[in-house]
Design an enzyme around this catalytic site. Structure first.
Site, PDB file in Angstrom:
ATOM      1  N   GLU A 186       0.825  -1.219   0.000  1.00  0.00           N
ATOM      2  CA  GLU A 186       0.000   0.000   0.000  1.00  0.00           C
ATOM      3  C   GLU A 186       0.856   1.265   0.000  1.00  0.00           C
ATOM      4  O   GLU A 186       0.463   2.298   0.546  1.00  0.00           O
ATOM      5  CB  GLU A 186      -0.982  -0.003   1.174  1.00  0.00           C
ATOM      6  CG  GLU A 186      -1.985  -1.146   1.101  1.00  0.00           C
ATOM      7  CD  GLU A 186      -2.988  -1.175   2.257  1.00  0.00           C
ATOM      8  OE1 GLU A 186      -3.015  -0.213   3.048  1.00  0.00           O
ATOM      9  OE2 GLU A 186      -3.731  -2.165   2.364  1.00  0.00           O
ATOM     10  N   GLU A 289      -5.519  -7.540  -1.041  1.00  0.00           N
ATOM     11  CA  GLU A 289      -6.407  -7.228   0.086  1.00  0.00           C
ATOM     12  C   GLU A 289      -7.659  -6.565  -0.458  1.00  0.00           C
ATOM     13  O   GLU A 289      -7.586  -5.738  -1.372  1.00  0.00           O
ATOM     14  CB  GLU A 289      -5.756  -6.268   1.095  1.00  0.00           C
ATOM     15  CG  GLU A 289      -4.764  -6.883   2.039  1.00  0.00           C
ATOM     16  CD  GLU A 289      -4.291  -5.880   3.090  1.00  0.00           C
ATOM     17  OE1 GLU A 289      -5.131  -5.108   3.611  1.00  0.00           O
ATOM     18  OE2 GLU A 289      -3.084  -5.872   3.388  1.00  0.00           O
TER      19      GLU A 289
END
Length: 360
Positions: A186, A289
């Site tokens: 991320e 995710e």
């Protein structure tokens, strides 16, 4: 003539063997090579479903071997099992999600034994500030842990602890269990100390390069497949801006949670771009995710996830954990009595999705 035929057959066999994709690590274990090739082979057949901490706990239980919230709903386990090693670097007995590292080790072994695939993340602490992985108070953390930085030696100690754990992941026969390892994820956002606004492009790439090479060359670890995983992005250039190199990475992924009205459009666009890049590079592609932070959408599995990912050859989609204390976190996966329970059964029954029974 017979010898010529035999030669041609042997040459054809060698060519076929040589054409098979291999991981980025030239010294990858046979098991890691097999996993890499298996995941690529499965992509055109369907998309595996993954769940973080699936074997560790559920919404109403903790550490019951052979159980998962997913199986409670659809009578089958996820194909991909996620684990988290945050706090391993502190030397304590359990992770930041309150899972004992001994149980993680046992869980990885159990998952591998029954045919599931393990993926591991590591939200380790900010070495410069002493805060959590979410401490973004300094823009110098990455620089400080690179060679020559003031925290470099401490980072080596963290990596040594990680290496010890990874080298403990063995089958009952003593072979290393192949694992997808996904650090520094991320990074297109800025909520972790390694995020976009907390370090330069070159620093981020250097962090990856040092980490992977240290684990491979200094710690002789060759059973890991490395996953590069962004948050949301709009273009291929944005996705690849901090990509550390084909010689380090085996899986191209992205994380994307349902945080707005543009979610489905963004999910589809990101999946399209990642699968295109992965195909060009011969890498695995995945949604590493995902999740609905409210957990209240009754058709989220089929409408938001399945229909938007159906057109693409993705290896898997993994949703985050089901905390065993519901008051603390919203469960991201299915569980008995969840608003989308029946929709998840439809998701499970769709030919596009693959669960444990489909890949054993």
């Amino acid at each position: 003539m017979k010898n010529l035929v035999i030669f041609l057959l042997l040459f054809s066999g060698l060519a076929t063997w040589a054409a098979k994709p291999v991981p980025s690590d030239p010294k990858a274990t046979p098991e890691a090579v097999e996993l890499y090739q298996k995941m690529l082979k499965l992509e055109p057949k369907g998309m595996m479903f993954g769940h973080q901490d699936a074997f560790a706990y559920g919404t109403t239980w903790y550490a019951q071997e052979g159980r998962s919230d997913v199986k409670d709903v659809c009578s089958d386990h996820p194909a991909i099992i996620g684990w988290e090693l945050g706090h391993l670097e502190l030397g304590g007995p359990y992770s930041l999600d309150s899972v004992y590292f001994d149980n993680i080790r046992k869980g990885v072994n159990y998952a591998n034994k029954i045919g599931a695939i393990n993926t591991i993340s590591w939200h380790f602490r900010n070495l410069l500030t002493g805060g959590t992985a979410w401490d973004v108070s300094s823009k110098k953390t990455v620089a400080s842990i690179l060679p020559g930085g003031e925290k470099h030696q401490q980072y080596l100690q963290y990596l040594d602890k990680l290496a010890t754990f990874m080298l403990s992941l063995k089958t009952d026969q003593g072979k290393y269990i192949p694992v997808l390892f996904r650090p520094f994820h991320e990074h297109t956002g800025s909520w972790f100390w390694w995020g976009k606004n907390l370090c330069t492009v070159d620093e981020y790439k250097a962090l990856w390069r040092f980490t992977v090479n240290y684990l491979r060359n200094e710690k002789n670890i060759h059973h890991l497949l490395f996953s590069y995983s962004t948050d949301r992005f709009a273009t291929a250039d944005e996705y690849l801006e901090r990509y550390p190199g084909d010689d380090l990475i085996d899986l191209l992924g992205f994380d994307l949670y349902d945080n707005g009205p543009d979610y489905q459009t963004m999910l589809s666009n990101c999946a399209r771009i990642v699968t295109q890049i992965a195909t060009q590079k011969g890498k695995i592609a995945a949604v590493t995710e995902a999740g609905d932070p409210t957990g209240k959408k009754t058709e989220w599995w089929t409408k938001a996830i399945l229909e938007n990912l159906r057109p693409y050859n993705l290896s898997y989609v993994l949703v985050w954990r089901n905390s065993f204390t519901k008051t603390k976190d919203v469960p991201f996966g299915p569980y008995k009595g969840s608003p989308s329970e029946q929709d998840f059964v439809k998701f499970y029954n769709d030919p596009k999705t693959l669960f444990l029974k489909d890949i054993q």
